[in-house]
Motif scaffolding. Structure first.
Motif, PDB file in Angstrom:
ATOM      1  N   LEU A  36       0.857  -1.309  -0.472  1.00 31.47           N
ATOM      2  CA  LEU A  36      -0.312  -0.300  -0.064  1.00 31.47           C
ATOM      3  C   LEU A  36       0.705   1.029   0.007  1.00 31.47           C
ATOM      4  CD1 LEU A  36      -2.843  -1.265   2.687  1.00 31.47           C
ATOM      5  CD2 LEU A  36      -2.623  -1.416   0.146  1.00 31.47           C
ATOM      6  N   ASN A  37       2.197   1.229  -0.112  1.00 33.89           N
ATOM      7  CA  ASN A  37       3.314   2.224  -0.769  1.00 33.89           C
ATOM      8  C   ASN A  37       2.851   2.814  -1.976  1.00 33.89           C
ATOM      9  OD1 ASN A  37       4.798   3.955  -1.162  1.00 33.89           O
ATOM     10  ND2 ASN A  37       6.249   3.191  -0.676  1.00 33.89           N
ATOM     11  N   PRO A  38       1.613   4.439  -1.862  1.00 32.78           N
ATOM     12  CA  PRO A  38       1.810   4.849  -3.259  1.00 32.78           C
ATOM     13  C   PRO A  38       2.306   5.801  -4.021  1.00 32.78           C
ATOM     14  CG  PRO A  38       0.666   6.063  -1.791  1.00 32.78           C
ATOM     15  CD  PRO A  38       1.347   5.242  -0.987  1.00 32.78           C
ATOM     16  N   GLN A  39       4.307   5.739  -3.129  1.00 32.87           N
ATOM     17  CA  GLN A  39       4.885   6.642  -3.657  1.00 32.87           C
ATOM     18  C   GLN A  39       5.156   6.125  -5.170  1.00 32.87           C
ATOM     19  OE1 GLN A  39       6.924   9.300  -3.754  1.00 32.87           O
ATOM     20  NE2 GLN A  39       7.132   9.220  -1.522  1.00 32.87           N
ATOM     21  N   PRO A  40       5.042   7.767  -5.681  1.00 32.18           N
ATOM     22  CA  PRO A  40       5.187   8.280  -7.353  1.00 32.18           C
ATOM     23  C   PRO A  40       6.469   7.901  -7.470  1.00 32.18           C
ATOM     24  CG  PRO A  40       4.242  10.401  -6.561  1.00 32.18           C
ATOM     25  CD  PRO A  40       4.364   9.469  -5.349  1.00 32.18           C
ATOM     26  N   LEU A  41       7.742   7.830  -6.950  1.00 35.45           N
ATOM     27  CA  LEU A  41       8.907   7.451  -6.850  1.00 35.45           C
ATOM     28  C   LEU A  41       9.227   5.967  -6.809  1.00 35.45           C
ATOM     29  CD1 LEU A  41      11.657   9.357  -7.074  1.00 35.45           C
ATOM     30  CD2 LEU A  41      11.507   8.386  -4.028  1.00 35.45           C
ATOM     31  N   HIS A  42       8.259   5.111  -6.094  1.00 35.52           N
ATOM     32  CA  HIS A  42       9.067   3.892  -6.711  1.00 35.52           C
ATOM     33  C   HIS A  42       7.370   3.463  -8.394  1.00 35.52           C
ATOM     34  CE1 HIS A  42      11.075   3.472  -3.966  1.00 35.52           C
ATOM     35  NE2 HIS A  42      10.045   4.015  -2.371  1.00 35.52           N
ATOM     36  N   ILE A  43       6.224   4.465  -8.900  1.00 36.20           N
ATOM     37  CA  ILE A  43       5.549   3.281  -9.676  1.00 36.20           C
ATOM     38  C   ILE A  43       4.662   4.419 -10.627  1.00 36.20           C
ATOM     39  CG2 ILE A  43       4.692   2.579  -7.440  1.00 36.20           C
ATOM     40  CD1 ILE A  43       2.125   4.355  -7.327  1.00 36.20           C
ATOM     41  N   HIS A  46       6.726   8.754 -15.508  1.00 32.78           N
ATOM     42  CA  HIS A  46       6.599  10.243 -16.150  1.00 32.78           C
ATOM     43  C   HIS A  46       7.184  10.867 -15.177  1.00 32.78           C
ATOM     44  CE1 HIS A  46       5.001  13.336 -17.972  1.00 32.78           C
ATOM     45  NE2 HIS A  46       4.574  14.033 -17.407  1.00 32.78           N
ATOM     46  N   PHE A  47       6.526  10.544 -13.808  1.00 33.37           N
ATOM     47  CA  PHE A  47       7.040  12.244 -12.804  1.00 33.37           C
ATOM     48  C   PHE A  47       8.127  11.872 -12.419  1.00 33.37           C
ATOM     49  CE2 PHE A  47       8.523  11.882  -7.811  1.00 33.37           C
ATOM     50  CZ  PHE A  47       7.253  13.251  -7.862  1.00 33.37           C
ATOM     51  N   CYS A  48       8.465  10.238 -12.295  1.00 31.61           N
ATOM     52  CA  CYS A  48      10.456   9.764 -12.254  1.00 31.61           C
ATOM     53  C   CYS A  48      10.896  10.839 -12.671  1.00 31.61           C
ATOM     54  CB  CYS A  48      10.784   9.044 -12.302  1.00 31.61           C
ATOM     55  SG  CYS A  48       9.939   8.169 -10.155  1.00 31.61           S
ATOM     56  N   GLU A  49      10.654  10.667 -14.181  1.00 31.91           N
ATOM     57  CA  GLU A  49      11.565  11.433 -15.438  1.00 31.91           C
ATOM     58  C   GLU A  49      10.786  12.774 -16.072  1.00 31.91           C
ATOM     59  OE1 GLU A  49       9.490   9.752 -18.690  1.00 31.91           O
ATOM     60  OE2 GLU A  49      10.422   7.748 -18.918  1.00 31.91           O
ATOM     61  N   THR A  50      10.398  13.309 -14.954  1.00 33.28           N
ATOM     62  CA  THR A  50       9.584  15.149 -14.857  1.00 33.28           C
ATOM     63  C   THR A  50      10.332  15.489 -13.593  1.00 33.28           C
ATOM     64  OG1 THR A  50       7.717  14.650 -15.103  1.00 33.28           O
ATOM     65  CG2 THR A  50       8.719  14.514 -17.333  1.00 33.28           C
ATOM     66  N   ARG A  51       9.985  15.033 -13.215  1.00 37.07           N
ATOM     67  CA  ARG A  51       9.547  16.399 -11.638  1.00 37.07           C
ATOM     68  C   ARG A  51      10.787  15.130 -10.185  1.00 37.07           C
ATOM     69  NH1 ARG A  51       3.939  16.697  -9.498  1.00 37.07           N
ATOM     70  NH2 ARG A  51       5.170  17.786  -7.724  1.00 37.07           N
ATOM     71  N   THR A  52      11.758  14.674 -10.602  1.00 32.91           N
ATOM     72  CA  THR A  52      12.777  13.790  -9.923  1.00 32.91           C
ATOM     73  C   THR A  52      14.987  13.983 -10.444  1.00 32.91           C
ATOM     74  OG1 THR A  52      13.380  11.355 -10.606  1.00 32.91           O
ATOM     75  CG2 THR A  52      11.543  12.082  -9.224  1.00 32.91           C
ATOM     76  N   GLU A  53      15.654  13.621  -9.785  1.00 31.38           N
ATOM     77  CA  GLU A  53      16.832  14.463  -9.863  1.00 31.38           C
ATOM     78  C   GLU A  53      17.501  12.692 -10.439  1.00 31.38           C
ATOM     79  OE1 GLU A  53      19.778  13.635  -6.000  1.00 31.38           O
ATOM     80  OE2 GLU A  53      17.923  14.053  -5.278  1.00 31.38           O
ATOM     81  N   LEU A  58      13.364   4.717  -8.568  1.00 32.36           N
ATOM     82  CA  LEU A  58      13.683   3.873  -7.852  1.00 32.36           C
ATOM     83  C   LEU A  58      12.950   2.869  -7.752  1.00 32.36           C
ATOM     84  CD1 LEU A  58      14.567   7.248  -5.817  1.00 32.36           C
ATOM     85  CD2 LEU A  58      15.946   5.722  -7.219  1.00 32.36           C
ATOM     86  N   MET A  59      13.827   1.564  -6.881  1.00 33.95           N
ATOM     87  CA  MET A  59      13.095   0.788  -6.388  1.00 33.95           C
ATOM     88  C   MET A  59      12.900   0.476  -4.837  1.00 33.95           C
ATOM     89  SD  MET A  59      13.371  -1.668  -8.685  1.00 33.95           S
ATOM     90  CE  MET A  59      12.476  -3.186  -7.650  1.00 33.95           C
TER      91      MET A  59
END
Length: 153
Positions: A36-43, A46-53, A58-59
């Protein structure tokens, strides 16, 4: 079972586990959703490509922790552990990405006979996981309650 008993562990021994595993997007999605982990950093790619370093997902770190410890079981505790007592000093010094291949090592840090049970002892392990480039991606200490071959008086 091929697991080692309390008496078999020598402080300072390092196990270089032969099992390795390439982690996948499906691993990340299933584990994150099952916990039940909705963290966009994992799933959310698009979020990761556009909004993270990182530019990519990330696994999930708890998946990485479980994988690292799981890779050690065949060589160390299969069928001879009574229970995990705890994990401390858990760190993830470098990211693990989908498509990376993980390998692990385990060092026996300490051991002592149980104060409450004559047929068991406590072994402390330090587990380390590395990606295919040799970068440390996870490390932790784990205390395991282990069966003894012989019962002390």
């Amino acid at each position: 079972m091929p697991g080692l008993y309390f008496e078999d562990f020598e402080i300072g021994r390092v196990f270089r586990h032969e099992l390795t595993r390439t982690v996948t997007e499906m691993d990340n999605m299933l584990f994150s959703n099952m916990t039940l982990n909705p963290q966009p950093l994992h799933i959310d790619r698009h979020f990761c490509e556009t909004r993270t370093e990182w530019g990519q997902p990330l696994m999930n770190s708890l998946f990485t922790l479980g994988l690292m410890i799981g890779m050690s079981v065949q060589d160390t505790t299969l069928g001879t552990t009574i229970a995990n007592l705890g994990m401390t000093d858990v760190r993830f010094p470098n990211p693990l990405f989908q498509g990376d291949t993980v390998r692990a090592t385990t060092e026996v840090i300490a051991k002592r006979q149980s104060k409450s049970r004559a047929d068991a002892g406590i072994v402390e392990f330090e587990h380390s996981a590395f990606n295919q480039h040799g970068q440390l991606v996870a490390i932790c200490r784990r205390q395991s309650f282990m069966k003894m071959k012989t019962v002390s008086a």
